[in-house]
Scaffold this motif. Sequence first.
Motif, PDB file in Angstrom:
ATOM      1  N   VAL A 151       0.845  -1.199   0.000  1.00  0.00           N
ATOM      2  CA  VAL A 151       0.000   0.000   0.000  1.00  0.00           C
ATOM      3  C   VAL A 151       0.880   1.249   0.000  1.00  0.00           C
ATOM      4  O   VAL A 151       0.607   2.218  -0.717  1.00  0.00           O
ATOM      5  CB  VAL A 151      -0.979  -0.014   1.195  1.00  0.00           C
ATOM      6  CG1 VAL A 151      -1.723   1.322   1.310  1.00  0.00           C
ATOM      7  CG2 VAL A 151      -1.970  -1.162   1.059  1.00  0.00           C
ATOM      8  N   GLN A 152       1.955   1.232   0.788  1.00  0.00           N
ATOM      9  CA  GLN A 152       2.861   2.373   0.824  1.00  0.00           C
ATOM     10  C   GLN A 152       3.501   2.618  -0.545  1.00  0.00           C
ATOM     11  O   GLN A 152       3.601   3.763  -0.992  1.00  0.00           O
ATOM     12  CB  GLN A 152       3.948   2.153   1.871  1.00  0.00           C
ATOM     13  CG  GLN A 152       3.444   2.234   3.296  1.00  0.00           C
ATOM     14  CD  GLN A 152       4.540   1.954   4.302  1.00  0.00           C
ATOM     15  OE1 GLN A 152       5.696   2.321   4.102  1.00  0.00           O
ATOM     16  NE2 GLN A 152       4.181   1.280   5.387  1.00  0.00           N
ATOM     17  N   VAL A 153       3.927   1.547  -1.204  1.00  0.00           N
ATOM     18  CA  VAL A 153       4.528   1.689  -2.534  1.00  0.00           C
ATOM     19  C   VAL A 153       3.494   2.221  -3.523  1.00  0.00           C
ATOM     20  O   VAL A 153       3.777   3.127  -4.298  1.00  0.00           O
ATOM     21  CB  VAL A 153       5.126   0.349  -3.021  1.00  0.00           C
ATOM     22  CG1 VAL A 153       5.479   0.403  -4.498  1.00  0.00           C
ATOM     23  CG2 VAL A 153       6.354  -0.020  -2.189  1.00  0.00           C
ATOM     24  N   ALA A 154       2.290   1.664  -3.480  1.00  0.00           N
ATOM     25  CA  ALA A 154       1.236   2.104  -4.405  1.00  0.00           C
ATOM     26  C   ALA A 154       0.894   3.569  -4.189  1.00  0.00           C
ATOM     27  O   ALA A 154       0.630   4.302  -5.150  1.00  0.00           O
ATOM     28  CB  ALA A 154      -0.008   1.242  -4.229  1.00  0.00           C
ATOM     29  N   GLY A 155       0.900   4.028  -2.966  1.00  0.00           N
ATOM     30  CA  GLY A 155       0.557   5.409  -2.674  1.00  0.00           C
ATOM     31  C   GLY A 155       1.705   6.379  -2.848  1.00  0.00           C
ATOM     32  O   GLY A 155       1.516   7.594  -2.768  1.00  0.00           O
ATOM     33  N   ALA A 156       2.896   5.867  -3.119  1.00  0.00           N
ATOM     34  CA  ALA A 156       4.085   6.719  -3.189  1.00  0.00           C
ATOM     35  C   ALA A 156       4.016   7.763  -4.298  1.00  0.00           C
ATOM     36  O   ALA A 156       4.547   8.852  -4.151  1.00  0.00           O
ATOM     37  CB  ALA A 156       5.346   5.869  -3.368  1.00  0.00           C
TER      38      ALA A 156
END
Length: 185
Positions: free
Chosen positions: A142-147
């Motif tokens: 999720v963190q990578v996708a939202g980056a």
Amino acid sequence: MSVTPSDNEDAYFQQRERELREQLREQLDKAAGELRDDRQKDTLSLSDRIAALGFTGEKLKVFDLLPLVHVAWADGSVSRKERTAILDVLRGRGIQPGTEAFRTVESLLEERPSQAFLDQSLAVLKEAVGGARAANIVDLCVQVAGASGGFLNMGTVSDEERALIQQIANQLGGPAIAEFNKQLG
């Protein structure tokens, strides 16, 4: 403008680094194809299947981070911010640039791995992780996708990324599904 020995050395080492990453990528894709085609894969141990995918020695330290690579490629390309987010996770684990593990992830971020590699790595990973570790993987996805999305580049997850994270969570089971529902559900 004159070329200094230092410029030549830098160019040489950059070229050598690209060649090493290309070799790693070829090895990983070949290993995934062989594992998929191996009729005896059901009789191989989990560690043998991970090794068959090319994750041995130091590279084993990044095997559980492959879903992050999957998510980064979900929309067809890896943004600079997604790449930075993933490489920051590596550094946070003490995996430094120039190491084989770091180079492996860099190579997977530079050129999309084959679908066979992505499918096989996720199939094997579901047996290797569980519980809090699986939930942590979903959180990192999720963190990578939202980056690289949303207002001030924070928080927006594309439909492709969301669907892939849900698939990863479903594959990893219970706690991973709960984490997905908590963050994106």
